[in-house]
Design an enzyme around this catalytic site. Structure first.
Site, PDB file in Angstrom:
ATOM      1  N   PHE A   1       0.839  -1.206   0.000  1.00  0.00           N
ATOM      2  CA  PHE A   1       0.000   0.000   0.000  1.00  0.00           C
ATOM      3  C   PHE A   1       0.868   1.247   0.000  1.00  0.00           C
ATOM      4  O   PHE A   1       0.746   2.132   0.839  1.00  0.00           O
ATOM      5  CB  PHE A   1      -0.948  -0.032   1.208  1.00  0.00           C
TER       6      PHE A   1
ATOM      7  N   LYS B   1       7.404  -5.740 -11.436  1.00  0.00           N
ATOM      8  CA  LYS B   1       8.143  -6.350 -12.548  1.00  0.00           C
ATOM      9  C   LYS B   1       9.021  -7.522 -12.139  1.00  0.00           C
ATOM     10  O   LYS B   1       9.302  -8.410 -12.943  1.00  0.00           O
ATOM     11  CB  LYS B   1       9.127  -5.344 -13.175  1.00  0.00           C
TER      12      LYS B   1
ATOM     13  N   VAL C   1       5.080  -2.408 -17.471  1.00  0.00           N
ATOM     14  CA  VAL C   1       5.856  -1.812 -18.561  1.00  0.00           C
ATOM     15  C   VAL C   1       5.230  -0.489 -18.981  1.00  0.00           C
ATOM     16  O   VAL C   1       4.085  -0.448 -19.418  1.00  0.00           O
ATOM     17  CB  VAL C   1       5.915  -2.740 -19.799  1.00  0.00           C
TER      18      VAL C   1
ATOM     19  N   ASP D   1      16.138  -1.509 -14.713  1.00  0.00           N
ATOM     20  CA  ASP D   1      14.683  -1.337 -14.772  1.00  0.00           C
ATOM     21  C   ASP D   1      14.199  -1.488 -16.224  1.00  0.00           C
ATOM     22  O   ASP D   1      13.243  -2.210 -16.493  1.00  0.00           O
ATOM     23  CB  ASP D   1      14.308   0.046 -14.211  1.00  0.00           C
TER      24      ASP D   1
ATOM     25  N   LYS E   1      11.742  -4.556 -18.030  1.00  0.00           N
ATOM     26  CA  LYS E   1      10.576  -4.300 -18.872  1.00  0.00           C
ATOM     27  C   LYS E   1      10.751  -4.957 -20.234  1.00  0.00           C
ATOM     28  O   LYS E   1       9.796  -5.490 -20.809  1.00  0.00           O
ATOM     29  CB  LYS E   1      10.362  -2.792 -19.002  1.00  0.00           C
TER      30      LYS E   1
ATOM     31  N   GLY F   1       4.123   7.112 -11.700  1.00  0.00           N
ATOM     32  CA  GLY F   1       3.221   7.988 -10.963  1.00  0.00           C
ATOM     33  C   GLY F   1       2.124   7.142 -10.350  1.00  0.00           C
ATOM     34  O   GLY F   1       1.737   6.115 -10.907  1.00  0.00           O
TER      35      GLY F   1
HETATM   36  N1  LIG Z   1       5.639   4.155  -8.492  1.00  0.00           N
HETATM   37  C1  LIG Z   1       5.436   3.984  -9.771  1.00  0.00           C
HETATM   38  O1  LIG Z   1       5.170   4.949 -10.483  1.00  0.00           O
HETATM   39  C2  LIG Z   1       5.477   2.619 -10.390  1.00  0.00           C
HETATM   40  C3  LIG Z   1       5.222   2.472 -11.766  1.00  0.00           C
HETATM   41  C4  LIG Z   1       5.205   1.196 -12.320  1.00  0.00           C
HETATM   42  C5  LIG Z   1       5.465   0.105 -11.521  1.00  0.00           C
HETATM   43  N2  LIG Z   1       5.747   0.273 -10.199  1.00  0.00           N
HETATM   44  C6  LIG Z   1       5.974  -0.912  -9.374  1.00  0.00           C
HETATM   45  O2  LIG Z   1       4.879  -1.068  -8.493  1.00  0.00           O
HETATM   46  C7  LIG Z   1       5.312  -1.592  -7.249  1.00  0.00           C
HETATM   47  C8  LIG Z   1       4.935  -0.654  -6.134  1.00  0.00           C
HETATM   48  O3  LIG Z   1       5.580   0.581  -6.342  1.00  0.00           O
HETATM   49  P1  LIG Z   1       5.403   1.797  -5.333  1.00  0.00           P
HETATM   50  O4  LIG Z   1       5.971   2.974  -5.994  1.00  0.00           O
HETATM   51  O5  LIG Z   1       4.010   1.828  -4.855  1.00  0.00           O
HETATM   52  O6  LIG Z   1       6.367   1.350  -4.141  1.00  0.00           O
HETATM   53  P2  LIG Z   1       6.319   1.821  -2.638  1.00  0.00           P
HETATM   54  O7  LIG Z   1       5.712   3.190  -2.560  1.00  0.00           O
HETATM   55  O8  LIG Z   1       7.629   1.571  -2.057  1.00  0.00           O
HETATM   56  O9  LIG Z   1       5.251   0.831  -1.965  1.00  0.00           O
HETATM   57  C9  LIG Z   1       5.521  -0.498  -1.678  1.00  0.00           C
HETATM   58  C10 LIG Z   1       4.472  -0.983  -0.710  1.00  0.00           C
HETATM   59  O10 LIG Z   1       4.693  -2.361  -0.452  1.00  0.00           O
HETATM   60  C11 LIG Z   1       4.639  -2.560   0.964  1.00  0.00           C
HETATM   61  N3  LIG Z   1       5.391  -3.745   1.329  1.00  0.00           N
HETATM   62  C12 LIG Z   1       6.728  -3.940   1.414  1.00  0.00           C
HETATM   63  N4  LIG Z   1       6.999  -5.187   1.784  1.00  0.00           N
HETATM   64  C13 LIG Z   1       5.793  -5.798   1.968  1.00  0.00           C
HETATM   65  C14 LIG Z   1       5.409  -7.100   2.393  1.00  0.00           C
HETATM   66  N5  LIG Z   1       6.309  -8.026   2.698  1.00  0.00           N
HETATM   67  N6  LIG Z   1       4.088  -7.385   2.450  1.00  0.00           N
HETATM   68  C15 LIG Z   1       3.160  -6.447   2.153  1.00  0.00           C
HETATM   69  N7  LIG Z   1       3.474  -5.207   1.781  1.00  0.00           N
HETATM   70  C16 LIG Z   1       4.779  -4.891   1.673  1.00  0.00           C
HETATM   71  C17 LIG Z   1       5.213  -1.290   1.539  1.00  0.00           C
HETATM   72  O11 LIG Z   1       4.845  -1.210   2.893  1.00  0.00           O
HETATM   73  P3  LIG Z   1       5.112   0.097   3.814  1.00  0.00           P
HETATM   74  O12 LIG Z   1       4.112   1.125   3.299  1.00  0.00           O
HETATM   75  O13 LIG Z   1       4.798  -0.364   5.180  1.00  0.00           O
HETATM   76  O14 LIG Z   1       6.525   0.475   3.582  1.00  0.00           O
HETATM   77  C18 LIG Z   1       4.539  -0.268   0.659  1.00  0.00           C
HETATM   78  O15 LIG Z   1       3.232  -0.025   1.111  1.00  0.00           O
HETATM   79  C19 LIG Z   1       6.802  -1.797  -7.377  1.00  0.00           C
HETATM   80  O16 LIG Z   1       7.048  -3.132  -7.731  1.00  0.00           O
HETATM   81  C20 LIG Z   1       7.188  -0.857  -8.488  1.00  0.00           C
HETATM   82  O17 LIG Z   1       8.322  -1.290  -9.185  1.00  0.00           O
HETATM   83  C21 LIG Z   1       5.736   1.501  -9.623  1.00  0.00           C
END
Ligand SMILES: NC(=O)c1ccc[n+]([C@@H]2O[C@H](COP(=O)([O-])OP(=O)(O)OC[C@H]3O[C@@H](n4cnc5c(N)ncnc54)[C@H](OP(=O)(O)O)[C@@H]3O)[C@@H](O)[C@H]2O)c1
Lengths: 331, 168
Positions: free
Chosen positions: A11, A121, A148, A217, A221, A313
């Protein structure tokens, strides 16, 4: 009305974006006959579970105020195993070394016959075939458009909209952070280090930018594209990767004098999968600036189709997840 | 355009001049002459091989002038460097023998480095260079860049080449 019971595992930025988008689009979803109920959410510290559906605006506020949603000490994988639901939305951090908790979550979901939509990914770049096989055997839906190009539609575009075409090659910019740094280096005629620092201040680059700037990264992809669109069976280690850390402002200026800009380009064609800095003619469709992503898909019938959009984003990535959810369940 | 040409001269004085004059008159730039003095063709003529640079539009005029002068033109081979490409190099370009890097391309015969620009901000940092490469065709341009990439690996240079769409 079809009720879909979903969990959101992870989350952070994307997970919260998904919750916001579900809230915002409740009416539109109902209009196409879908009632999405989020029955469980997990972050790294615990979980919230409510069989009647979690109040999404309350939980977003709780996460923002207290840093966690945890009301119980239950992990994501325990939710997947024990809470009755249809769909796991997997948005935990990417781990390309082992697949991390995401891999465990996906396998558990398929093991319990649940569908998975993910933005993560890592597991796909490492164990694509295995995941597809397990999902198929379980009869589970499995979609990952968000992995991707973020909001930029590429997997579903190639599979659905361009159905019937042979995809000959894909070439594009799949990492917004690198694109931002290179665009700014040219604009300011500044060093890589300076523009990396600027993008870290703006929250565009992470504190540890290695995955982005060294090209891994982009490589992840490309692996997903190669496996999903080209039917290859490759993993992260099959990609020829060069990052952007050695690019100099002088190189950008020299390139500019010849009518080119330098971009980190990922390409898949035949058996070649490569991520490397390349010369892109100024004014070419691939020469997009800022944090934008772009991809040119070369096909046999439609010719070259180029798409561009926001590669990252919170809401943008959630948009790709929402579209996967709708395609899975639309009556 | 680079032209390689086989001609045959009659074995009488002054023939060599009547072969070379048309080329210089039409602003051709002679690169090499291979003259087999002791060789004779079955027709009793002396075979000669010329390589010169000329404006493509003048080639026909050169040939007809040669024939008017009684010189037989038996083969014309145009090596047109029709494809142009650019490549950027980053690293210790000068210290890794930039001349050798260029020569390796020039020695292919199908491609040559026609321009190099170097930017060296500080002694101890990497320098950057742009190379313009001309080649006789797309495939050859592609091959030349592949050769450059192999050299670069050995010399620990980063090669930034054009996207695929530019080379195909
Ligand atoms: N951000 C982007 O724009 C974007 C775009 C495309 C793909 N992605 C991918 O989407 C995924 C999430 O990205 P994000 O930006 O949302 O990352 P993030 O902000 O770091 O969020 C990761 C979430 O996962 C939780 N988490 C970590 N370990 C966990 C576990 N063992 N069990 C349950 N929850 C756990 C974290 O908990 P806490 O809140 O407690 O730390 C946090 O809520 C990643 O794989 C990323 O590569 C992101």
């Amino acid at each position: 009305m079809r009720t879909i019971r979903a969990s959101i595992i992870g989350f952070g930025s994307v997970g919260q974006g998904v919750a916001e988008v579900f809230l915002q689009k409740r009416e539109e979803l109902e209009n196409i006959g879908l009632d999405l109920k989020v029955v469980a959410i997990a972050d790294s510290r615990g979980a919230e579970i409510n069989n009647e559906g979690i109040d999404l605006s309350e939980i977003i506020a709780r996460k923002r105020e207290t840093g966690t949603i945890a009301s119980r000490q239950i992990t994501g994988v325990e939710i997947i195993r024990n809470v009755e639901h249809d769909l796991v939305i997997e948005t935990t951090p990417t781990d390309v070394e082992t697949g991390g908790v995401g891999l465990e979550n996906m396998l558990a979901a398929f093991g319990h016959g649940r569908d998975v939509v993910t933005s993560n990914k890592g597991p796909l770049a490492l164990k694509y075939r295995e995941l597809m096989d397990v999902a198929r055997e379980a009869g589970s839906g499995f979609r990952f458009e968000a992995t991707v190009g973020g909001a930029m539609p590429i997997l579903n575009l190639a599979h659905d909209t361009l159905a019937g075409n042979k995809i000959i090659s894909i070439e594009g910019i799949l990492n917004g952070t690198c694109n931002y740094i290179l665009s700014r280096m040219m604009e300011e005629q500044a060093s890589y280090e300076q523009m990396l620092a600027e993008s870290q201040e703006l929250g565009i680059a992470e504190t540890d930018p290695t995955n982005d700037v060294e090209g891994s990264d982009t490589a992840c992809k490309l692996v997903i594209l190669a496996n999903s669109i080209f039917g290859m069976d490759v993993n992260y280690n099959d990609v020829d990767v060069t990052g952007i850390t050695k690019i100099t402002p002088e190189a950008l200026i020299l390139a500019n004098d010849e009518g080119y800009t330098i971009k980190l380009i990922g390409e898949v064609k035949d058996d070649l999968i490569r991520a490397s800095p390349r010369l892109v003619p100024i004014g070419h469709p691939l020469a997009v600036g800022g944090t934008l992503n772009v991809a040119s898909i070369q096909t046999d019938l439609a010719g070259t189709v180029t798409i561009t959009g926001r590669g990252a984003g919170s809401i943008e990535t959630a948009s790709a997840i929402l579209s996967d959810v709708v395609s899975l369940y639309r009556p | 355009m680079r032209v390689s040409m086989d001609i045959e001269l009659k074995d009488i004085p002054g023939q060599l001049l009547s072969a070379l004059n048309p080329i210089s008159e039409l602003k051709g730039n002679l690169k090499s002459i291979v003259h087999h003095h002791e060789k004779r063709t079955p027709r009793g003529t002396i075979p000669l091989q010329l390589v010169f640079e000329a404006d493509p539009e003048c080639l026909d005029a050169i040939i007809s002038k040669l024939e008017k002068n009684g010189v037989d033109v038996t083969r014309v081979d145009e090596k047109r460097f029709v494809e142009h490409g650019a490549v950027i190099l980053i690293g210790h370009i000068v210290h890794t023998d930039v001349e050798d890097t260029i020569e390796t391309i020039d020695n292919t015969g199908f491609a040559e480095v026609v321009d190099i620009r170097l930017s060296m901000p500080h002694i101890d940092t990497s320098s950057s260079a742009s190379l313009k490469i001309d080649a006789i065709g797309k495939k050859e341009l592609h091959d030349a860049i592949t050769i450059l990439r192999d050299i670069a690996v050995k010399k620990d240079l980063l090669v930034i080449e054009p996207i695929r769409a530019e080379l195909s």
